[in-house]
Design an enzyme around this catalytic site. Structure first.
Site, PDB file in Angstrom:
ATOM      1  N   GLN A 170      67.350  86.780  75.764  1.00  9.85           N
ATOM      2  CA  GLN A 170      66.986  87.404  77.036  1.00  9.85           C
ATOM      3  C   GLN A 170      66.222  88.722  76.868  1.00  9.85           C
ATOM      4  O   GLN A 170      66.290  89.373  75.829  1.00  9.85           O
ATOM      5  CB  GLN A 170      68.240  87.647  77.880  1.00  9.85           C
ATOM      6  CG  GLN A 170      68.938  86.382  78.354  1.00  9.85           C
ATOM      7  CD  GLN A 170      70.034  85.916  77.436  1.00  9.85           C
ATOM      8  OE1 GLN A 170      70.011  86.154  76.232  1.00  9.85           O
ATOM      9  NE2 GLN A 170      71.036  85.248  78.001  1.00  9.85           N
ATOM     10  N   TRP A 448      73.473  91.757  83.321  1.00 12.12           N
ATOM     11  CA  TRP A 448      74.435  91.435  82.264  1.00 12.12           C
ATOM     12  C   TRP A 448      75.638  92.374  82.309  1.00 12.12           C
ATOM     13  O   TRP A 448      75.484  93.591  82.151  1.00 12.12           O
ATOM     14  CB  TRP A 448      73.728  91.563  80.914  1.00 12.12           C
ATOM     15  CG  TRP A 448      74.516  91.205  79.702  1.00 12.12           C
ATOM     16  CD1 TRP A 448      75.303  90.114  79.512  1.00 12.12           C
ATOM     17  CD2 TRP A 448      74.555  91.950  78.467  1.00 12.12           C
ATOM     18  NE1 TRP A 448      75.835  90.127  78.232  1.00 12.12           N
ATOM     19  CE2 TRP A 448      75.383  91.234  77.577  1.00 12.12           C
ATOM     20  CE3 TRP A 448      73.951  93.136  78.036  1.00 12.12           C
ATOM     21  CZ2 TRP A 448      75.637  91.678  76.269  1.00 12.12           C
ATOM     22  CZ3 TRP A 448      74.194  93.577  76.738  1.00 12.12           C
ATOM     23  CH2 TRP A 448      75.033  92.856  75.880  1.00 12.12           C
ATOM     24  N   ARG A 449      76.787  91.824  82.558  1.00 16.02           N
ATOM     25  CA  ARG A 449      78.031  92.521  82.237  1.00 16.02           C
ATOM     26  C   ARG A 449      78.280  92.257  80.759  1.00 16.02           C
ATOM     27  O   ARG A 449      78.501  91.121  80.347  1.00 16.02           O
ATOM     28  CB  ARG A 449      79.199  92.015  83.082  1.00 16.02           C
ATOM     29  CG  ARG A 449      80.535  92.633  82.674  1.00 16.02           C
ATOM     30  CD  ARG A 449      81.716  92.126  83.481  1.00 16.02           C
ATOM     31  NE  ARG A 449      82.955  92.582  82.853  1.00 16.02           N
ATOM     32  CZ  ARG A 449      83.728  91.827  82.074  1.00 16.02           C
ATOM     33  NH1 ARG A 449      83.433  90.553  81.856  1.00 16.02           N
ATOM     34  NH2 ARG A 449      84.809  92.339  81.529  1.00 16.02           N
ATOM     35  N   ALA A 450      78.219  93.303  79.954  1.00 15.78           N
ATOM     36  CA  ALA A 450      78.194  93.135  78.505  1.00 15.78           C
ATOM     37  C   ALA A 450      79.459  92.477  77.987  1.00 15.78           C
ATOM     38  O   ALA A 450      80.571  92.766  78.460  1.00 15.78           O
ATOM     39  CB  ALA A 450      77.983  94.483  77.824  1.00 15.78           C
ATOM     40  N   ASP A 451      79.295  91.619  76.997  1.00 15.44           N
ATOM     41  CA  ASP A 451      80.419  90.965  76.327  1.00 15.44           C
ATOM     42  C   ASP A 451      80.678  91.573  74.958  1.00 15.44           C
ATOM     43  O   ASP A 451      81.598  91.149  74.255  1.00 15.44           O
ATOM     44  CB  ASP A 451      80.141  89.464  76.176  1.00 15.44           C
ATOM     45  CG  ASP A 451      78.847  89.185  75.437  1.00 15.44           C
ATOM     46  OD1 ASP A 451      78.883  89.087  74.200  1.00 15.44           O
ATOM     47  OD2 ASP A 451      77.797  89.069  76.090  1.00 15.44           O
ATOM     48  N   GLU A 482      75.044  87.111  84.002  1.00 10.20           N
ATOM     49  CA  GLU A 482      76.106  86.714  83.085  1.00 10.20           C
ATOM     50  C   GLU A 482      77.327  87.630  83.143  1.00 10.20           C
ATOM     51  O   GLU A 482      77.203  88.861  83.211  1.00 10.20           O
ATOM     52  CB  GLU A 482      75.573  86.724  81.646  1.00 10.20           C
ATOM     53  CG  GLU A 482      74.410  85.767  81.415  1.00 10.20           C
ATOM     54  CD  GLU A 482      74.033  85.718  79.957  1.00 10.20           C
ATOM     55  OE1 GLU A 482      74.296  84.695  79.316  1.00 10.20           O
ATOM     56  OE2 GLU A 482      73.494  86.725  79.454  1.00 10.20           O
ATOM     57  N   HIS A 483      78.499  86.981  83.071  1.00 13.32           N
ATOM     58  CA  HIS A 483      79.793  87.582  82.718  1.00 13.32           C
ATOM     59  C   HIS A 483      80.433  88.458  83.782  1.00 13.32           C
ATOM     60  O   HIS A 483      81.446  89.111  83.508  1.00 13.32           O
ATOM     61  CB  HIS A 483      79.707  88.393  81.420  1.00 13.32           C
ATOM     62  CG  HIS A 483      79.065  87.678  80.282  1.00 13.32           C
ATOM     63  ND1 HIS A 483      79.365  86.382  79.979  1.00 13.32           N
ATOM     64  CD2 HIS A 483      78.129  88.081  79.384  1.00 13.32           C
ATOM     65  CE1 HIS A 483      78.640  86.011  78.924  1.00 13.32           C
ATOM     66  NE2 HIS A 483      77.878  87.020  78.549  1.00 13.32           N
ATOM     67  N   GLU A 504      76.373  82.612  82.305  1.00 12.62           N
ATOM     68  CA  GLU A 504      77.652  82.365  81.653  1.00 12.62           C
ATOM     69  C   GLU A 504      78.758  83.022  82.478  1.00 12.62           C
ATOM     70  O   GLU A 504      78.591  84.146  82.964  1.00 12.62           O
ATOM     71  CB  GLU A 504      77.673  82.939  80.232  1.00 12.62           C
ATOM     72  CG  GLU A 504      76.800  82.180  79.254  1.00 12.62           C
ATOM     73  CD  GLU A 504      76.835  82.780  77.867  1.00 12.62           C
ATOM     74  OE1 GLU A 504      76.223  82.208  76.983  1.00 12.62           O
ATOM     75  OE2 GLU A 504      77.485  83.842  77.679  1.00 12.62           O
ATOM     76  N   TYR A 507      83.560  85.884  79.647  1.00  7.54           N
ATOM     77  CA  TYR A 507      84.281  85.392  78.473  1.00  7.54           C
ATOM     78  C   TYR A 507      85.769  85.732  78.521  1.00  7.54           C
ATOM     79  O   TYR A 507      86.599  85.012  77.970  1.00  7.54           O
ATOM     80  CB  TYR A 507      83.715  86.032  77.198  1.00  7.54           C
ATOM     81  CG  TYR A 507      82.346  85.592  76.770  1.00  7.54           C
ATOM     82  CD1 TYR A 507      81.690  84.510  77.363  1.00  7.54           C
ATOM     83  CD2 TYR A 507      81.685  86.269  75.740  1.00  7.54           C
ATOM     84  CE1 TYR A 507      80.437  84.119  76.946  1.00  7.54           C
ATOM     85  CE2 TYR A 507      80.427  85.894  75.311  1.00  7.54           C
ATOM     86  CZ  TYR A 507      79.810  84.819  75.917  1.00  7.54           C
ATOM     87  OH  TYR A 507      78.563  84.448  75.493  1.00  7.54           O
TER      88      TYR A 507
END
Length: 620
Positions: A170, A448-451, A482-483, A504, A507
């Site tokens: 991305q 993006w919510r960081a993983d 994501e997330h 996604e 997680y």
């Protein structure tokens, strides 16, 4: 280069601050080059190739969460030769672009490439090859390994003749790129990657995304381009308005092809002619197909650099930036991290806010990064946003007082806008991007919510939703979300359209009880509000990778990927869901329709994924 491309861009000083004036056809005037600060490098054709390569390689090893930023520009002309190629990997937080009116004005012999990393188990991947870009230049590809990679037994940088590699995930767009050969999006030995956006580009040869048998690009969005051919397939490859695109094929390659892109607007770009700099802002296109590199008045507007406030990190505050915007200036954010004590506030129509070299807004104290008022035709491009703790909405388009504001011919556009909650720093937000206007175009947005990285945890980098749309006739092209911990996307406005969606689920729900939408297991990724009567989305790929709940012994499930009212006017096509790894799964694809995917029932529809299911259309 034809001088006529530039004549309409040069405006007498007396009218520089006047919007909407007729631009006289005058010869170009030389001017002192703007002060873009220390993080911008500009090459001209007289620069020795060795110096170019040394500089590019010197900035190519930034770590993933570095605070350094780099923008590299090439003035019109030819660079490199068959015996002395321009050849470097492109690293984090680096944008490289030509300064011509057309990509063909800057011609590079060599390669500006991105390579997968090699893992201890012998595999390769570029799953975190984020935040790098190429734009507005032409490449005659010749590629060789460089640096530490050249010393490996199996260097990743090797490539077939007339091939350049761009193995990224991305936030690594290719725009207005002309590659006079083949483009490899995968890797010398096969790699796992998660895709990005290519737009307004021409590849004379074949694009190889890998994935026919083993790893490769799991998804990619290509629009308004021309390619010689495409090989490879995986979960979700979406082509809209691409001449030479492969036919739709959901039986194994995961390909969705649309003849045109209904609504699009190319991103603005910096240009120079005889040391006179300008930003060209393209107009919106309707039912576009193929490239359009024109820069005359029919294609867009050239804005002289004198009409921009050139901001610098550390020197500019929210107050200085907002005063400049209120006075009638556009905004150019030079590379760096801007730790502002308030949002950038856009209150005038027709304003351009453009970043260079992944310029990053990191507002402090839970404040927003950008707030656009109830005004039309605002363009925001090439900006990265980092949340601080306690943020409500990070980027807000419109106040919400009148969601019907908007212009179909000059839509407010967010291009290459990337938002992070956690990762680079501790942060939280309720919503990353909220759209309270109509006829807005979202073009390559990764929310993006960081993983991984700093401040990451279920109760630390909290975030409800990546995108909330309240306006009508909003279009999303290349949407990555994501997330987040509730719905990734909430679409409340009528007649919304999405072409390509990658998502996604989070997680890290610790258990199912911590992640429920009322009585439902988890949340749908993409939610269309119950009252919506018309909506369309095509090319969605939604995945699970439930880490914490799996390790706790009770893997979580999501009840569906898409939640939407069952009406004839609400249409979803080319949907994919999958379990990347570990336990748990998804019960349905749209509401309770479509096959479930579960880690306990692998069927290998998508290479490298534990289980996958596809739904051609909904309602059927």
């Amino acid at each position: 280069m034809r001088a006529s491309r530039w004549k309409a861009w040069v405006v007498p000083l007396a009218v520089l601050a006047t919007a909407g004036v007729a631009v006289p056809n005058l010869p170009a005037r030389a001017a002192t080059a703007p002060d873009f600060g220390p993080n911008v490098k500009i090459f001209d054709p007289g620069t020795p190739v060795a110096d170019i390569n040394a500089y590019l390689r010197g900035i190519s090893a930034e770590p993933e969460f570095s605070t350094d930023r780099h923008a590299v520009y090439f003035k019109p002309g030819a660079y490199g030769s068959a015996t002395g190629i321009v050849n470097s990997e492109v690293g984090y937080y680096t944008s490289i672009a030509g300064l011509g009116a057309s990509p063909t004005d800057v011609r590079i012999t060599g390669a500006l490439h991105s390579e997968p990393r090699q893992n201890a188990d012998g595999s390769s991947d570029g799953l975190t090859n984020f935040y790098r870009s190429l734009a507005n230049l032409s490449i005659d590809p010749i590629q060789r390994p460089v640096g530490a990679d050249a010393e490996r037994t199996r260097p990743e940088g090797v490539a077939p003749p007339r091939t350049m590699r761009w193995a990224t995930s991305q936030a690594s767009s290719l725009r207005r790129v002309d590659i006079r050969g083949d483009l490899d999006l995968n890797g010398a030995y096969g790699a796992t990657l998660f895709g990005t956006t290519m737009a307004d580009s021409r590849i004379s040869g074949t694009v190889d995304s890998g994935g026919n048998a083993g790893p490769g690009q799991a998804q990619y969005h290509v629009r308004d381009s021309q390619i010689g051919g495409w090989t490879g397939g995986s979960a979700n490859l979406v082509f809209s308005g691409v001449k030479g695109a492969p036919a739709s094929d959901l039986t194994g390659r995961g390909i969705t092809t649309l003849a045109t892109t209904p609504t699009s607007r190319p991103a603005p770009f910096l240009t120079v002619h005889e040391d006179t700099y300008a930003v060209f802002v393209p107009k919106a296109r309707t039912n576009a197909s193929g490239v359009n590199w024109a820069t005359d008045a029919t294609a867009g507007t050239g804005i002289p650099i004198a009409r921009f406030h050139i901001a610098k990190p550390g020197a500019d505050t929210a107050a200085t930036i907002n005063r400049a915007l209120a006075s009638g200036k556009h905004l150019l954010l030079t590379p760096g991290v801007y730790r502002l004590d308030g949002p950038i506030t856009v209150t005038r129509p027709d304003t351009v806010v453009m970043g260079m070299g992944y310029a990053t807004l990191a507002p402090t104290g839970g404040r927003a990064a950008i707030e656009i008022g109830d005004v039309k035709n605002v363009v925001v491009a090439s900006v990265l946003v980092d949340a601080s703790p306690g943020t409500d909405v990070l980027v807000k388009v419109g106040t919400g007082a009148d969601v019907n504001i908007g212009d179909a011919t000059s839509p407010t556009t967010l291009s290459d806008l990337f938002v992070r909650v956690g990762g680079a720093q501790a942060g939280s937000a309720r919503i990353s991007v909220q759209v309270n206007q109509s006829r807005v175009v979202l073009d390559d947005n990764w929310l993006w919510r960081a993983d991984h990285g700093a401040g990451v945890g279920w109760t630390s980098n909290t975030s409800d939703t990546g995108l909330e749309v309240n306006g009508t006739d909003v279009t999303a092209l290349g949407l990555f979300v994501e997330h987040h911990q509730k719905n990734q996307v909430v679409w409340n406005g009528e007649r919304g359209r999405t072409i390509f969606y990658q998502s996604e689920f989070p997680y890290d729900p610790p258990n199912q009880a911590a992640w429920r939408d009322g009585t439902k297991e988890g949340y749908a990724s993409y939610r269309v509000a119950p009252g919506v009567t018309t909506h369309a989305a095509t090319g969605t790929a939604i995945y699970t990778l439930f880490t914490d709940s799996t390790f706790a012994g009770a893997p979580a499930h999501a009840w569906t990927t898409v939640e939407a009212p069952q009406r004839a006017g609400v249409r979803f096509t080319s949907l994919t869901s999958a379990v990347i790894a570990l336990g748990g799964g998804i019960r349905g694809i749209v509401n309770t329709t479509g096959a479930a995917v579960d880690a306990t029932r692998p069927n290998q529809v998508v290479p490298g994924f534990t289980a996958a299911a596809r739904l051609a259309s909904y309602p059927r």
